[in-house]
Motif scaffolding. Structure first.
Motif, PDB file in Angstrom:
ATOM      1  N   ALA A 191      15.148  17.787 -61.059  1.00 12.48           N
ATOM      2  CA  ALA A 191      13.934  16.970 -61.147  1.00 12.48           C
ATOM      3  C   ALA A 191      13.046  17.156 -59.929  1.00 12.48           C
ATOM      4  O   ALA A 191      11.825  16.961 -60.012  1.00 12.48           O
ATOM      5  CB  ALA A 191      14.310  15.499 -61.319  1.00 12.48           C
ATOM      6  N   ASP A 192      13.645  17.542 -58.798  1.00 12.50           N
ATOM      7  CA  ASP A 192      12.857  17.740 -57.575  1.00 12.50           C
ATOM      8  C   ASP A 192      12.643  19.217 -57.266  1.00 12.50           C
ATOM      9  O   ASP A 192      12.397  19.595 -56.112  1.00 12.50           O
ATOM     10  CB  ASP A 192      13.546  17.058 -56.387  1.00 12.50           C
ATOM     11  N   ALA A 193      12.736  20.054 -58.276  1.00 10.41           N
ATOM     12  CA  ALA A 193      12.554  21.496 -58.067  1.00 10.41           C
ATOM     13  C   ALA A 193      11.160  21.783 -57.515  1.00 10.41           C
ATOM     14  O   ALA A 193      10.156  21.296 -58.036  1.00 10.41           O
ATOM     15  CB  ALA A 193      12.765  22.241 -59.375  1.00 10.41           C
ATOM     16  N   LEU A 194      11.099  22.602 -56.479  1.00 10.85           N
ATOM     17  CA  LEU A 194       9.823  22.938 -55.857  1.00 10.85           C
ATOM     18  C   LEU A 194       9.102  24.011 -56.663  1.00 10.85           C
ATOM     19  O   LEU A 194       9.721  24.958 -57.157  1.00 10.85           O
ATOM     20  CB  LEU A 194      10.045  23.438 -54.433  1.00 10.85           C
ATOM     21  N   PRO A 195       7.793  23.900 -56.808  1.00  9.38           N
ATOM     22  CA  PRO A 195       7.031  24.947 -57.494  1.00  9.38           C
ATOM     23  C   PRO A 195       7.215  26.290 -56.794  1.00  9.38           C
ATOM     24  O   PRO A 195       7.249  26.367 -55.574  1.00  9.38           O
ATOM     25  CB  PRO A 195       5.588  24.454 -57.398  1.00  9.38           C
ATOM     26  N   LEU A 254      13.570  32.764 -62.234  1.00  9.63           N
ATOM     27  CA  LEU A 254      13.278  31.372 -62.571  1.00  9.63           C
ATOM     28  C   LEU A 254      12.016  30.944 -61.836  1.00  9.63           C
ATOM     29  O   LEU A 254      11.880  31.194 -60.632  1.00  9.63           O
ATOM     30  CB  LEU A 254      14.449  30.475 -62.163  1.00  9.63           C
ATOM     31  N   ARG A 255      11.121  30.299 -62.566  1.00 14.12           N
ATOM     32  CA  ARG A 255       9.847  29.899 -61.982  1.00 14.12           C
ATOM     33  C   ARG A 255       9.547  28.458 -62.340  1.00 14.12           C
ATOM     34  O   ARG A 255       9.782  28.015 -63.465  1.00 14.12           O
ATOM     35  CB  ARG A 255       8.715  30.804 -62.473  1.00 14.12           C
ATOM     36  N   VAL A 256       9.016  27.755 -61.360  1.00 13.68           N
ATOM     37  CA  VAL A 256       8.600  26.361 -61.555  1.00 13.68           C
ATOM     38  C   VAL A 256       7.092  26.317 -61.337  1.00 13.68           C
ATOM     39  O   VAL A 256       6.612  26.667 -60.252  1.00 13.68           O
ATOM     40  CB  VAL A 256       9.319  25.419 -60.580  1.00 13.68           C
ATOM     41  N   PRO A 257       6.315  25.909 -62.335  1.00 10.32           N
ATOM     42  CA  PRO A 257       4.860  25.862 -62.179  1.00 10.32           C
ATOM     43  C   PRO A 257       4.447  24.731 -61.246  1.00 10.32           C
ATOM     44  O   PRO A 257       5.199  23.783 -61.006  1.00 10.32           O
ATOM     45  CB  PRO A 257       4.366  25.618 -63.605  1.00 10.32           C
ATOM     46  N   GLY A 258       3.227  24.830 -60.745  1.00  9.17           N
ATOM     47  CA  GLY A 258       2.706  23.800 -59.847  1.00  9.17           C
ATOM     48  C   GLY A 258       1.938  24.419 -58.703  1.00  9.17           C
ATOM     49  O   GLY A 258       1.489  25.563 -58.766  1.00  9.17           O
ATOM     50  N   ASP A 259       1.792  23.636 -57.647  1.00 13.17           N
ATOM     51  CA  ASP A 259       1.068  24.102 -56.470  1.00 13.17           C
ATOM     52  C   ASP A 259       1.967  25.005 -55.642  1.00 13.17           C
ATOM     53  O   ASP A 259       2.842  24.530 -54.902  1.00 13.17           O
ATOM     54  CB  ASP A 259       0.593  22.910 -55.628  1.00 13.17           C
ATOM     55  N   VAL A 260       1.760  26.303 -55.779  1.00 14.93           N
ATOM     56  CA  VAL A 260       2.581  27.275 -55.066  1.00 14.93           C
ATOM     57  C   VAL A 260       1.813  27.821 -53.874  1.00 14.93           C
ATOM     58  O   VAL A 260       0.593  27.656 -53.760  1.00 14.93           O
ATOM     59  CB  VAL A 260       3.014  28.425 -55.998  1.00 14.93           C
ATOM     60  N   GLY A 265       5.945  32.281 -48.206  1.00 15.78           N
ATOM     61  CA  GLY A 265       5.470  31.433 -49.288  1.00 15.78           C
ATOM     62  C   GLY A 265       6.559  31.069 -50.275  1.00 15.78           C
ATOM     63  O   GLY A 265       7.757  31.206 -49.994  1.00 15.78           O
ATOM     64  N   THR A 266       6.129  30.634 -51.451  1.00 19.30           N
ATOM     65  CA  THR A 266       7.073  30.199 -52.489  1.00 19.30           C
ATOM     66  C   THR A 266       7.018  31.077 -53.734  1.00 19.30           C
ATOM     67  O   THR A 266       7.650  30.750 -54.736  1.00 19.30           O
ATOM     68  CB  THR A 266       6.764  28.744 -52.885  1.00 19.30           C
ATOM     69  N   VAL A 267       6.265  32.181 -53.668  1.00 26.19           N
ATOM     70  CA  VAL A 267       6.196  33.115 -54.788  1.00 26.19           C
ATOM     71  C   VAL A 267       6.491  34.526 -54.299  1.00 26.19           C
ATOM     72  O   VAL A 267       6.254  34.858 -53.133  1.00 26.19           O
ATOM     73  CB  VAL A 267       4.814  33.086 -55.475  1.00 26.19           C
ATOM     74  N   ALA A 268       7.021  35.359 -55.196  1.00 23.72           N
ATOM     75  CA  ALA A 268       7.310  36.744 -54.848  1.00 23.72           C
ATOM     76  C   ALA A 268       6.021  37.517 -54.623  1.00 23.72           C
ATOM     77  O   ALA A 268       5.011  37.293 -55.297  1.00 23.72           O
ATOM     78  CB  ALA A 268       8.127  37.395 -55.960  1.00 23.72           C
ATOM     79  N   LEU A 269       6.057  38.452 -53.666  1.00 24.54           N
ATOM     80  CA  LEU A 269       4.892  39.253 -53.312  1.00 24.54           C
ATOM     81  C   LEU A 269       5.203  40.736 -53.455  1.00 24.54           C
ATOM     82  O   LEU A 269       6.345  41.175 -53.245  1.00 24.54           O
ATOM     83  CB  LEU A 269       4.462  38.977 -51.867  1.00 24.54           C
ATOM     84  N   ALA A 311       5.480  32.768 -60.345  1.00 27.46           N
ATOM     85  CA  ALA A 311       4.965  31.416 -60.566  1.00 27.46           C
ATOM     86  C   ALA A 311       3.599  31.276 -59.915  1.00 27.46           C
ATOM     87  O   ALA A 311       3.298  31.883 -58.897  1.00 27.46           O
ATOM     88  CB  ALA A 311       5.937  30.397 -59.974  1.00 27.46           C
ATOM     89  N   GLY A 312       2.751  30.470 -60.506  1.00 29.24           N
ATOM     90  CA  GLY A 312       1.454  30.229 -59.907  1.00 29.24           C
ATOM     91  C   GLY A 312       0.313  30.885 -60.632  1.00 29.24           C
ATOM     92  O   GLY A 312      -0.842  30.505 -60.470  1.00 29.24           O
ATOM     93  N   GLY A 313       0.625  31.907 -61.453  1.00 22.34           N
ATOM     94  CA  GLY A 313      -0.416  32.511 -62.266  1.00 22.34           C
ATOM     95  C   GLY A 313      -1.522  33.123 -61.432  1.00 22.34           C
ATOM     96  O   GLY A 313      -1.376  34.208 -60.889  1.00 22.34           O
ATOM     97  N   ASP A 314      -2.658  32.444 -61.330  1.00 25.27           N
ATOM     98  CA  ASP A 314      -3.840  32.976 -60.647  1.00 25.27           C
ATOM     99  C   ASP A 314      -3.916  32.575 -59.182  1.00 25.27           C
ATOM    100  O   ASP A 314      -5.006  32.502 -58.617  1.00 25.27           O
ATOM    101  CB  ASP A 314      -5.106  32.512 -61.367  1.00 25.27           C
ATOM    102  N   VAL A 315      -2.794  32.299 -58.559  1.00 23.04           N
ATOM    103  CA  VAL A 315      -2.815  31.914 -57.152  1.00 23.04           C
ATOM    104  C   VAL A 315      -3.404  33.054 -56.324  1.00 23.04           C
ATOM    105  O   VAL A 315      -3.099  34.235 -56.555  1.00 23.04           O
ATOM    106  CB  VAL A 315      -1.388  31.576 -56.663  1.00 23.04           C
ATOM    107  N   PRO A 316      -4.311  32.762 -55.388  1.00 24.28           N
ATOM    108  CA  PRO A 316      -4.935  33.826 -54.586  1.00 24.28           C
ATOM    109  C   PRO A 316      -3.901  34.584 -53.752  1.00 24.28           C
ATOM    110  O   PRO A 316      -2.900  34.020 -53.310  1.00 24.28           O
ATOM    111  CB  PRO A 316      -5.914  33.059 -53.689  1.00 24.28           C
ATOM    112  N   ALA A 317      -4.175  35.861 -53.554  1.00 19.43           N
ATOM    113  CA  ALA A 317      -3.308  36.677 -52.705  1.00 19.43           C
ATOM    114  C   ALA A 317      -3.443  36.226 -51.259  1.00 19.43           C
ATOM    115  O   ALA A 317      -4.493  35.746 -50.839  1.00 19.43           O
ATOM    116  CB  ALA A 317      -3.682  38.145 -52.837  1.00 19.43           C
TER     117      ALA A 317
END
Length: 347
Positions: A138-142, A171-177, A212-216, A279-285
């Motif tokens: 329930a507390d999974a971070l985006p 595994l990906r959690v959507p939200g503010d990444v 960060g919290t997303v793969a690059l 995760a994050g979809g269109d999150v800026p580079a």
């Protein structure tokens, strides 16, 4: 559930490693042996009916959500085998290959979200589909939470050997990444060219850190300029390298076309894009990181060759002078003897 073994799956064979060390679950195909003979097997993503053609499992879950996935374990051996199943956190090796933590290490991230049966029995030449239950806390971070599922066998006596093959689970959690990149310059060295009349190269070593919290996917543009006005040298932008959240990779780039003309200004522009499907979809580079340094490319080989030529010239000149001196002494001696003979004849 039993299904025919004629499926379009790539055979990934196990690698023998001591159980106390991380087993490369996603490495290149290599045969593995069990206690009572040769055992080969593969593990691939699947649906309830069997292998579905995917290479990895991509799954997006909101905090507190659950999902069911499947993997197919195929026994390519001539005897029935009992495979131990496990799930754990994923990471990248030094060479950039995906792997998962050893089964003896307790998962703390995505691997802890996955539940699989303790084992599966697969007959010779058969395939079993295994359910993989995934539950995001329930507390999974985006962000991205890499994990893996593996099937393994143990062999050996007192020193147990665990051989395993696995499937990558993204595994990906959507939200503010957050997409954040950092880099450090580790060093610059100069390599002489194959001959005195060909340029050498600068080897630039740097480290990339994913804060960060997303793969690059990271790349770098590396160049060098001589302080004495030599030609600009640069390395082509290489293949993008993946860096997982919290991960760090060390990279070497060779800049060709560098003449040994003294000090060089070195600049490496390290950039990154969010990995496809992250995760994050269109999150800026993240912003590029610019690394600079001054390196020395000294003409040591040229200096040694010049010194050798100078020494050879000095030795030749000295030998010629010594030869000329001996010749002068011989001529003077002959003259003296001639004068002596003339005086003796007059007397």
């Amino acid at each position: 559930m039993r299904i025919p073994t004629k499926v379009a799956a790539i055979l990934a064979l196990a690698i023998l490693v001591p159980a106390a060390w991380p087993a490369p679950a996603f490495a290149a195909p290599v045969p593995a042996a069990a206690d009572d003979g040769r055992v080969t097997w593969s593990v691939v993503p699947a649906d309830a009916a069997g292998p579905d053609g995917r290479r990895v499992v991509d799954l997006e879950l909101a905090p507190g959500a659950r999902a069911t996935e499947h993997v197919a374990v195929s026994n390519h051996s001539a005897e029935e085998v009992t495979f131990a199943l496990s799930a754990n956190d994923g990471y990248l090796t030094e060479r950039g290959s995906f792997d998962m933590r050893p089964s003896a290490v307790e998962p703390v991230d995505g691997g802890a979200w996955i539940a699989v049966p303790d084992e599966v029995v697969v007959g010779p030449g058969e395939t079993e589909v295994v359910s993989v239950e995934v539950a995001a806390p329930a507390d999974a971070l985006p962000g991205d939470h890499p994990a893996g599922v593996a099937a393994s066998v143990r062999s050996g006596g007192e020193m147990q050997v665990e051989s395993r093959v696995g499937v990558r689970v993204n595994l990906r959690v959507p939200g503010d990444v957050v997409a954040a990149l950092d880099a450090d310059l580790l060093g610059v060295s100069f390599l002489h060219g194959p001959s005195l009349f060909e340029p050498g190269s600068l080897v630039v070593r740097y480290a990339v850190v994913n804060d960060g919290t997303v793969a690059l996917n990271t790349t770098a543009l590396v160049g060098a300029d001589s302080a004495l006005g030599g030609p600009h040298a640069s390395a082509p932008r290489g293949e993008a390298l993946e860096v997982l959240p919290g991960g760090r990779r060390e990279i070497s780039v060779e800049v060709p076309g560098v003449w040994p003309l003294g000090p060089f200004g070195v600049e490496a522009v390290v950039g990154a894009t969010v990995a496809e499907g992250a995760a994050g979809g269109d999150v800026p580079a993240p912003a590029d990181v610019v690394l600079t340094d001054t390196a020395w490319a000294l003409p040591l080989l040229h200096a040694l060759v010049l010194l050798a030529l100078v020494l050879v010239g000095w030795a030749v000149r000295r030998a010629l002078r010594a030869r000329r001196s001996r010749l002068d002494r011989l001529i003077e001696r002959a003259r003296a003897e001639g004068r002596a003979e003339v005086l003796a004849s007059r007397g």
